[in-house]
Scaffold this motif. Structure first.
Motif, short mmCIF file in Angstrom:
data_model
loop_
_atom_site.label_atom_id
_atom_site.label_comp_id
_atom_site.label_asym_id
_atom_site.label_seq_id
_atom_site.Cartn_x
_atom_site.Cartn_y
_atom_site.Cartn_z
N UNK A 1 0.83 -1.21 0.00
CA UNK A 1 0.00 0.00 0.00
C UNK A 1 0.87 1.26 0.00
N UNK A 2 1.96 1.26 0.79
CA UNK A 2 2.86 2.41 0.83
C UNK A 2 3.55 2.61 -0.52
N UNK A 3 3.90 1.48 -1.17
CA UNK A 3 4.56 1.55 -2.46
C UNK A 3 3.62 2.12 -3.52
N UNK A 4 2.36 1.71 -3.47
CA UNK A 4 1.37 2.22 -4.41
C UNK A 4 1.13 3.72 -4.19
N UNK A 5 1.06 4.11 -2.93
CA UNK A 5 0.79 5.51 -2.59
C UNK A 5 1.92 6.42 -3.07
N UNK A 6 3.17 5.96 -2.97
CA UNK A 6 4.31 6.78 -3.37
C UNK A 6 4.52 6.83 -4.88
N UNK A 7 3.93 5.87 -5.61
CA UNK A 7 4.20 5.75 -7.04
C UNK A 7 3.37 6.72 -7.86
N UNK A 8 3.94 7.15 -8.96
CA UNK A 8 3.21 7.99 -9.91
C UNK A 8 2.23 7.11 -10.69
N UNK A 9 0.99 7.57 -10.86
CA UNK A 9 -0.02 6.78 -11.56
C UNK A 9 -0.20 7.32 -12.97
N UNK A 10 -0.06 6.42 -13.95
CA UNK A 10 -0.22 6.77 -15.35
C UNK A 10 -1.51 6.19 -15.89
N UNK A 11 -2.12 6.83 -16.88
CA UNK A 11 -3.36 6.29 -17.45
C UNK A 11 -3.13 4.93 -18.09
N UNK A 12 -4.13 4.06 -17.99
CA UNK A 12 -4.03 2.76 -18.64
C UNK A 12 -4.31 1.60 -17.69
N UNK B 1 8.00 -5.50 -6.19
CA UNK B 1 8.83 -4.48 -5.54
C UNK B 1 9.95 -4.05 -6.48
N UNK B 2 10.57 -5.05 -7.11
CA UNK B 2 11.65 -4.79 -8.06
C UNK B 2 11.15 -3.96 -9.24
N UNK B 3 9.97 -4.26 -9.73
CA UNK B 3 9.38 -3.56 -10.88
C UNK B 3 9.07 -2.11 -10.53
N UNK B 4 8.40 -1.87 -9.41
CA UNK B 4 7.99 -0.52 -9.04
C UNK B 4 9.19 0.34 -8.70
N UNK B 5 10.17 -0.23 -8.01
CA UNK B 5 11.35 0.54 -7.64
C UNK B 5 12.13 1.04 -8.85
N UNK B 6 12.14 0.27 -9.93
CA UNK B 6 12.92 0.65 -11.10
C UNK B 6 12.10 1.43 -12.12
#
Length: 579
Positions: free
Chosen positions: A403-414, A431-436
């Motif tokens: 949840x914290x990772x999702x909240x910090x991530x930029x959300x793109x359309x799609x 985790x590896x995917x979102x971090x990079x």
């Protein structure tokens, strides 16, 4: 990712699913709790599986060679080289014919088997009447005692040759998934067994009067006017017996894949009525190459008979053991009957096995060599997969971290479909995917595909969905039957998933978000995992995982290879797991 057939509570609601009893015996509970017992049974099953595949390579070779060798009795100009060449040609045609499917092949060959059994029964009866009707006294079991009393140790050694008389009949029913119980019982009791008794008794009667024809008994006992028709029928019957073991190899490899014990190969279902009728090009051509090597290498000598006998008896012994487990755990048979069954069959098969021990160096090593190849593959694959699963389970993301990772991530359309074979929890590759990448799509759906042992899953039962977290993150379990087309191409798949997600949406705003994401475009993210053992492990573990497992992982079909995913919409994410 494609998952094995794991049981879920929702499976009981599937209209095509077979419901089974939930009763558990004490033995079943013991097996479920004892890891050592499960490991022992798994090893025995793997050995039996590999031996059966070895049988699938030996049966065509010995069957076709034995049938074709009959032409040598017609002319002295026909040499063993001619027999081998003709046998290889027949074998190649047989294996190429396998792609048409067991159902079509069985339908084509069924009349041949009826003619074959009818012919050997009539010829056997003819020889009994002509040469020695008293041979029928051999049906009495007490002659077994007289045989061993007269021949003693030599009689025990002869069991290694006698065992070939009981092989071949089982090839007709090698893959029981292609037949029902009543069909097997009726065919064996009324056709197969009586015909074999008459056929062998007729050959024995012929040998009593013509002992010098021992090496060519079958064809020599055939009346001259019907020799060539019988040669053709016997060759075709040998092909049928070979085809049965080849088909059994396909089915047993498919079952091993479903259990996660064998790397994925191409499996084509050739029947929409019988799940067990499958065809695998990779397995088919492997068996063809091995079979040709055996045919050319042994050239019809006694060694191929020794190899065949060892393979068949070992498969019988392992089958008896596993049937005993089934009787106790599944059927819950009376323990006295179980013990009686086990002692009788293990006693008979064990005696045959001991007589073949001295034949191992004389060709009996072949099934062990073939089995060793498959055992190395299965054990390496099973061990590597278990290490991968342990790593993912121990390092899977917690709900709070995700949840914290999702909240910090930029959300793109799609809309993003993230394919994973982890049904519960979030794999560490996310985790590896979102971090990079540093961003997520507006709607993210974790997708796991299950192949169920049913013909088809209805469209309204295809998707099991749930919310996985805040801000448009979901989990979707996609269920296919073995005859369903596993496709994610086109707009139908994406629209179907969105329709299923709408049913669990909290409000109209969430529904609009789903439609907006679909309109903005779809991407499929696939994870590619590479294992590497760290320095604390032994050299053997390094060799199995870093070399064997990674070689299999690289050269066999991936879990998503059976899924049709739009190639222009795939993003593959790689991660090295150091375990």
């Amino acid at each position: 990712m494609v998952m094995p057939t794991t049981r879920l509570d929702s499976d009981h609601n599937l209209k095509f699913h077979c419901k089974r009893s939930g009763l558990q015996s004490k033995a079943q509970k013991f097996l479920e709790k004892s890891s050592k017992a499960e490991t022992a049974i798994t090893c025995i099953v793997l050995l039996g599986t590999c031996m059966l595949i070895g049988d699938g390579a030996l049966t065509p070779a010995i069957s076709v060679l034995s049938a074709v060798q009959g032409i040598q009795s017609r002319s002295a100009k026909i040499t063993q080289d001619h027999v081998v060449i003709l046998s290889v040609i027949i074998l190649v045609i047989l294996f190429l014919f396998e792609r048409f499917g067991t159902g079509k092949v069985g339908f084509t060959f069924s009349p041949i088997m009826l003619v074959w059994f009818g012919a050997i029964a009539v010829i056997g009866l003819y020889n009994i009447v002509k040469f020695d009707p008293s041979v029928l006294k051999s049906l009495s079991p007490h002659y077994i005692y007289y045989f061993f009393a007269r021949n003693k140790e030599e009689g025990w050694e002869l069991l290694g040759a006698i065992v070939l008389c009981i092989t071949g009949a089982e090839a007709m029913f090698a893959d029981l998934g292609h037949f029902n119980k009543q069909g097997i019982q009726l065919a064996f009791s009324t056709v197969v067994y009586p015909s074999l008794i008459l056929g062998y008794a007729g050959q024995a009667a012929y040998l009593i009067k013509n002992p010098e024809k021992l090496s060519t008994t079958f064809y020599s006992s055939v009346p001259e006017p019907i020799f060539w028709p019988m040669f053709v029928v016997s060759t075709l019957a040998a092909i049928v017996a070979s085809q049965s073991l080849i088909s059994a190899s396909f089915s047993i490899v498919r079952q091993s894949i479903a259990l996660g014990c064998f790397p994925r190969v191409t499996m084509i279902h050739t029947s929409d009525k019988h799940e067990g009728q499958v065809y695998s090009p990779e397995v088919n051509y492997f068996l063809m190459i091995v079979c040709i090597l055996i045919t050319v290498g042994f050239r019809g000598g006694p060694e191929i008979g020794h190899a065949f006998g060892v393979a068949v008896i070992l498969v019988m012994l392992i089958t008896t053991f596993l049937i005993t487990v089934v009787m106790v755990v599944i059927w819950q048979t009376n323990i006295i009957l179980v013990a009686l069954f086990f002692l009788v069959f293990v006693g008979i098969e064990g005696i045959y096995m001991t007589s073949l021990l001295n034949k191992i160096v004389q060709g009996g090593w072949v099934p062990f060599a073939i089995s060793a190849i498959f055992i190395i593959i299965t054990l390496s694959w099973t061990y590597g997969r278990s290490k991968k699963s342990e790593f993912e389970l121990s390092r899977k993301m917690s709900r709070q971290e995700f949840d914290e990772l999702v909240t910090r991530s930029t959300r793109l359309p799609g809309l993003c479909f993230f394919c994973t074979d982890l049904m519960n929890g979030i794999p560490p590759i996310v985790r590896h995917y979102v971090q990079h990448i540093g961003s997520l799509r507006e709607v993210m759906v974790f997708v796991t595909v299950r192949i169920l042992p049913v013909r088809s899953v209805l469209p309204d039962e295809r998707f099991l969905v749930a919310k996985l977290g805040p801000n448009g993150v979901y989990r979707c379990l996609v269920q296919y039957g073995y005859m369903d087309k596993h496709t994610m191409e086109g707009d139908v798949y994406s629209e179907s998933v969105i329709a299923a997600l709408k049913d669990i949406a909290a409000d109209e705003q969430e529904v609009e978000m789903l439609h907006s994401a679909l309109r903005s475009g779809v991407i499929f993210v696939l994870g590619r995992i590479i294992l590497k053992m760290d320095e604390k492990h032994s050299w053997f573990e390094h060799f199995v995982v870093d070399n064997l497992y990674r070689f299999l992982q690289k050269n066999f079909r991936s879990n998503v290879a059976t899924l049709r995913i739009p190639p222009g919409k795939i993003l593959q994410v790689g991660m090295l797991y150091e375990i």
